[in-house]
Design a protein around this motif. Structure first.
Motif, PDB file in Angstrom:
ATOM      1  N   ASP A  58      37.584  47.911  28.961  1.00 39.08           N
ATOM      2  CA  ASP A  58      39.619  48.022  29.127  1.00 39.08           C
ATOM      3  C   ASP A  58      39.793  49.284  28.417  1.00 39.08           C
ATOM      4  O   ASP A  58      40.061  49.199  26.864  1.00 39.08           O
ATOM      5  CB  ASP A  58      39.904  47.338  30.120  1.00 39.08           C
ATOM      6  CG  ASP A  58      40.717  46.867  29.393  1.00 39.08           C
ATOM      7  OD1 ASP A  58      40.525  46.246  28.242  1.00 39.08           O
ATOM      8  OD2 ASP A  58      40.600  45.683  29.836  1.00 39.08           O
ATOM      9  N   ASP A  60      42.813  48.064  27.711  1.00 40.04           N
ATOM     10  CA  ASP A  60      43.866  47.569  26.731  1.00 40.04           C
ATOM     11  C   ASP A  60      42.611  47.100  25.599  1.00 40.04           C
ATOM     12  O   ASP A  60      43.181  46.403  24.846  1.00 40.04           O
ATOM     13  CB  ASP A  60      43.849  46.383  27.603  1.00 40.04           C
ATOM     14  CG  ASP A  60      45.239  46.461  28.668  1.00 40.04           C
ATOM     15  OD1 ASP A  60      45.262  47.246  28.461  1.00 40.04           O
ATOM     16  OD2 ASP A  60      44.987  46.063  29.493  1.00 40.04           O
ATOM     17  N   VAL A  64      35.509  44.194  28.754  1.00 38.44           N
ATOM     18  CA  VAL A  64      35.024  43.326  30.733  1.00 38.44           C
ATOM     19  C   VAL A  64      33.569  43.315  31.128  1.00 38.44           C
ATOM     20  O   VAL A  64      32.865  42.645  32.051  1.00 38.44           O
ATOM     21  CB  VAL A  64      35.907  44.619  31.777  1.00 38.44           C
ATOM     22  CG1 VAL A  64      37.178  44.705  31.000  1.00 38.44           C
ATOM     23  CG2 VAL A  64      34.929  45.803  31.355  1.00 38.44           C
ATOM     24  N   LYS A  80      37.012  51.231  39.207  1.00 38.46           N
ATOM     25  CA  LYS A  80      38.368  49.794  39.326  1.00 38.46           C
ATOM     26  C   LYS A  80      39.247  50.271  37.959  1.00 38.46           C
ATOM     27  O   LYS A  80      39.892  50.184  38.124  1.00 38.46           O
ATOM     28  CB  LYS A  80      37.393  48.588  39.918  1.00 38.46           C
ATOM     29  CG  LYS A  80      37.050  48.272  40.959  1.00 38.46           C
ATOM     30  CD  LYS A  80      36.611  47.186  41.266  1.00 38.46           C
ATOM     31  CE  LYS A  80      36.432  47.138  42.835  1.00 38.46           C
ATOM     32  NZ  LYS A  80      36.258  45.842  42.807  1.00 38.46           N
ATOM     33  N   LEU A  81      38.134  50.747  37.242  1.00 33.37           N
ATOM     34  CA  LEU A  81      38.544  50.490  35.605  1.00 33.37           C
ATOM     35  C   LEU A  81      39.472  51.845  35.819  1.00 33.37           C
ATOM     36  O   LEU A  81      40.330  51.606  34.730  1.00 33.37           O
ATOM     37  CB  LEU A  81      37.281  49.901  34.280  1.00 33.37           C
ATOM     38  CG  LEU A  81      37.103  48.457  34.317  1.00 33.37           C
ATOM     39  CD1 LEU A  81      35.869  48.642  33.179  1.00 33.37           C
ATOM     40  CD2 LEU A  81      37.647  47.652  33.895  1.00 33.37           C
ATOM     41  N   ALA A  85      43.145  52.112  34.550  1.00 37.47           N
ATOM     42  CA  ALA A  85      43.414  52.571  32.932  1.00 37.47           C
ATOM     43  C   ALA A  85      44.845  53.650  33.730  1.00 37.47           C
ATOM     44  O   ALA A  85      45.222  54.181  32.928  1.00 37.47           O
ATOM     45  CB  ALA A  85      42.253  53.361  32.461  1.00 37.47           C
TER      46      ALA A  85
END
Length: 254
Positions: A58, A60, A64, A80-81, A85
């Motif tokens: 992800d 960060d 995941v 979703k990622l 982002a």
């Protein structure tokens, strides 16, 4: 998959321990829309136990998902990622804008929000509707970024959330949004539970940094201790997930 999501910011990289010559011959006969790293030695660092292996990372820098790419179950995570982002950093991409708002858009993408607002205000005369839409979109982006920080805090990741708000305060400095970010961050500082979790989360962030720098065994030891300290808190689940990854990486190390 890659071509579908690349315009939205998806980055894909293939790694192999094959030689450059072998990869070049492969690419001559196969169209590859993403780069391939040759002579890679990252398999042990990532705890690869079989080939092929895939990883979703992800914004960060957290893994995941990992596993065999043919196993499925990861495709639905990508939208979703990517959405998360877009709200992770201080910048905001407004998409295509009229020429009068080009400089404002460039400033927004660079995370210079005060400048973006000022330039958008100047563009009101030439493009009133577009400027209004731009400023509204910027406000919505700021709201999403605040909610993203709050979502991190809900997981017990108060240190990460606080650092993100500091970054946003600087990016939005001189605007009303900066005050909102500051207000939320200071509220966490004054909250005893949030402050305690932030201290634990800071240790978690450091342990993960150690794991990424080749010190997975050290990281696993620190995370195991931290999991006990975080027991019964929202942060426990996050720490245990990090611990599992660190242990896999340490086990695969030479």
């Amino acid at each position: 998959m890659f071509r579908e999501f690349e315009p939205q910011g998806l980055v894909m990289l293939a790694l192999t321990d094959e030689s450059t010559g072998t990869v070049e011959r492969f690419m001559e006969n196969n169209e590859m829309p993403y780069p391939i790293g040759c002579g890679a030695k990252s398999a042990r660092a990532y705890g690869v136990q079989g080939i092929p292996s895939a990883f979703l990372i992800d914004a960060d820098g957290v893994i995941v998902w990992q596993g065999h790419p043919g196993a499925g179950g990861w495709e639905g995570m990508i939208p979703k990622l990517l959405a998360a982002a877009r709200d992770a950093g201080p910048g905001w991409d407004p998409g295509e804008v009229p020429e009068a708002l080009a400089k404002a858009a460039a400033a927004a993408r660079a995370g210079k929000m005060k400048e973006a607002v000022k330039l958008a205000e100047r563009a009101r005369k030439a493009e009133p509707a577009a400027a209004e839409s731009f400023l509204a979109g910027l406000g919505e982006a700021a709201d999403r970024k605040l909610e993203r920080a709050r979502a991190l805090a809900a997981e017990g990741r108060y240190f990460e959330a606080g650092e993100r708000l500091r970054e946003l305060e600087e990016a939005f400095k001189g605007t009303d949004w900066a005050a909102r970010f500051s207000e939320q961050r200071l509220a966490w500082v004054k909250d005893k539970q949030a402050k305690a979790l932030a201290a634990l989360d800071r240790k978690r962030v450091q342990a993960n940094a150690d794991a990424r720098s080749g010190k997975a065994a050290k990281a696993a030891k620190a995370l195991a201790k931290l999991a006990e300290e975080a027991a019964g808190t929202p942060l426990e689940a996050v720490v245990r997930a990090d611990l599992e990854r660190a242990r896999k990486t340490a086990a695969a190390a030479p």
